[in-house]
Scaffold this active site. Sequence first.
Site, mmCIF file in Angstrom:
data_model
loop_
_atom_site.group_PDB
_atom_site.id
_atom_site.type_symbol
_atom_site.label_atom_id
_atom_site.label_comp_id
_atom_site.label_asym_id
_atom_site.label_seq_id
_atom_site.Cartn_x
_atom_site.Cartn_y
_atom_site.Cartn_z
ATOM 1 N N ILE A 111 0.837 -1.208 0.000
ATOM 2 C CA ILE A 111 0.000 0.000 0.000
ATOM 3 C C ILE A 111 0.868 1.253 0.000
ATOM 4 O O ILE A 111 0.397 2.330 -0.298
ATOM 5 C CB ILE A 111 -0.979 0.030 1.187
ATOM 6 C CG1 ILE A 111 -0.220 0.157 2.518
ATOM 7 C CG2 ILE A 111 -1.908 -1.154 1.195
ATOM 8 C CD1 ILE A 111 -1.083 0.750 3.609
ATOM 9 N N ASP A 112 2.151 1.114 0.364
ATOM 10 C CA ASP A 112 3.024 2.293 0.419
ATOM 11 C C ASP A 112 3.419 2.788 -0.977
ATOM 12 O O ASP A 112 3.915 3.904 -1.125
ATOM 13 C CB ASP A 112 4.291 1.982 1.221
ATOM 14 C CG ASP A 112 4.004 1.818 2.705
ATOM 15 O OD1 ASP A 112 2.846 2.025 3.109
ATOM 16 O OD2 ASP A 112 4.925 1.473 3.456
ATOM 17 N N MET B 259 -0.691 5.871 6.704
ATOM 18 C CA MET B 259 0.469 4.983 6.617
ATOM 19 C C MET B 259 1.420 5.516 5.548
ATOM 20 O O MET B 259 1.057 6.369 4.735
ATOM 21 C CB MET B 259 0.028 3.565 6.291
ATOM 22 C CG MET B 259 -0.440 2.816 7.519
ATOM 23 S SD MET B 259 -0.661 1.066 7.156
ATOM 24 C CE MET B 259 -0.948 0.436 8.796
ATOM 25 N N ARG C 34 -8.203 18.175 16.587
ATOM 26 C CA ARG C 34 -8.390 16.729 16.747
ATOM 27 C C ARG C 34 -7.335 16.007 15.910
ATOM 28 O O ARG C 34 -6.985 16.467 14.821
ATOM 29 C CB ARG C 34 -9.771 16.295 16.236
ATOM 30 C CG ARG C 34 -10.938 16.823 17.025
ATOM 31 C CD ARG C 34 -11.057 16.169 18.405
ATOM 32 N NE ARG C 34 -12.242 16.629 19.121
ATOM 33 C CZ ARG C 34 -12.329 17.756 19.816
ATOM 34 N NH1 ARG C 34 -11.294 18.578 19.914
ATOM 35 N NH2 ARG C 34 -13.454 18.074 20.435
ATOM 36 N N GLN D 51 -6.689 1.644 6.406
ATOM 37 C CA GLN D 51 -6.335 1.864 4.999
ATOM 38 C C GLN D 51 -5.972 0.564 4.285
ATOM 39 O O GLN D 51 -6.036 0.463 3.081
ATOM 40 C CB GLN D 51 -5.117 2.796 4.895
ATOM 41 C CG GLN D 51 -5.379 4.183 5.397
ATOM 42 C CD GLN D 51 -4.105 4.818 5.907
ATOM 43 O OE1 GLN D 51 -3.480 5.586 5.200
ATOM 44 N NE2 GLN D 51 -3.720 4.489 7.113
#
Length: 399
Positions: free
Chosen positions: A124-125, A181, A282, A290
């Site tokens: 996913i990176d 991430m 927040r 993810q």
Amino acid sequence: MAKRIGVLTGGGDTSALNATLEGVALKAEELGFELIGFMKGWRGVLNGGSYFTLTPDLIDENQGGTLLKSSRTNLIAENKMDEAIDNLRKFRIDGLIPIGGDDTLSIGAALSEIFTTTFVAKTIDNDVGLNAPNGDSIDYSQIVNYFCLGFPTAASRLINCVRDLRTTAYSHDRIFFVETMGRDAGWLTLSAAYGNADLIVVPEVRYDADRLAAAIEKKYAEIGNVVVVIAEGIRNRKGELMISSQEEIDAFGHTTPGGCSELIAAAMKRRLSPAIPVSSFRHLILAHLQRCGAPIQIDRDSAVRAGWLAVDAFAKGQANHVAAITRTEVGLQPKLFPLDEIIKFDDAGKVIPRNIDLRFYDTENLQISRAGIGYFRPIFGDLPKPYYVPLTELDIHQI
Ligand code: F6P
């Protein structure tokens, strides 16, 4: 005797792994190969590891995660290469298909000296591959591995979260710090532009608190709320990861990041003008939200085809090739790349992650650039219109 292929999934899971396995299993079945699925990545080929015969009917390509499970197992650091080789020999493995990111592929690269190995790149990176050559204009077809399988789904999950947060940011005049991430690379973070993120902070550019504070104040003055999206892997002025808990190192020597959004929210509370109430801050860590869940169509279909291609490459004797993605005139297509074009090692033997192409990032405005939109266009289309509330059309009176 039927050829026997071993397949495994290593590293962080992604939504498109079962789809890749489906492609691998379909092609193996078509060619009459026996397919052994080793469980938990490289851990599965060691003594005490486990495996089963993988057939297409066992796999649901629409389901996220990986039927084979995964682990981060560094056979080299654990001194387990010989044990793995012995077991794979005992199994009479003719070929190996590791499905993984840079770490998993680097172990496969070492084993490829002994076993015919073809690979599928996923993470996913999105940090496995090479950017287009430098220059004023970008030839997107020159990108080696346009996207890593699993990245489009993770990006779309992030985009949806960020877009949804906008409504609450408006309702409560909030300043949200959303942590994504991306240990080394800001690809995911950059995709948040498609969820109308106001400001994007990537690890490739050293974090600058003054610049961020000024950008937040400017945005807040314009629209009364701000959504800042920050990569977990950003570093402070000394080059250290900004993590809120005790440092943890994984099997490949990476420090596990996490918590920079909290640190930055606290720092901004101290720094921003008193006109912005501190109660409006927040922070939110999206973490595994993810990486989980079902794949989006482009990811799933590309993954099935890449898995298929890896087996096809094995059948044709094209060892040491990686099934990855390329951009062509007719869209994004799976393509085989030689392994040494996809992963590069530094002098210490560590894999060099692919950073975002800095032409895709507008450092001044902490936003995606036009070239960045050009990159994402075949995945997500054009950038959506900014989130809009018709405040100026409302007949608001002061009391
Ligand atoms: O797969 C890479 C990655 O998603 C990184 O972006 C992240 O830092 C890491 O995995 C988190 O891994 P874990 O699942 O071990 O927490």
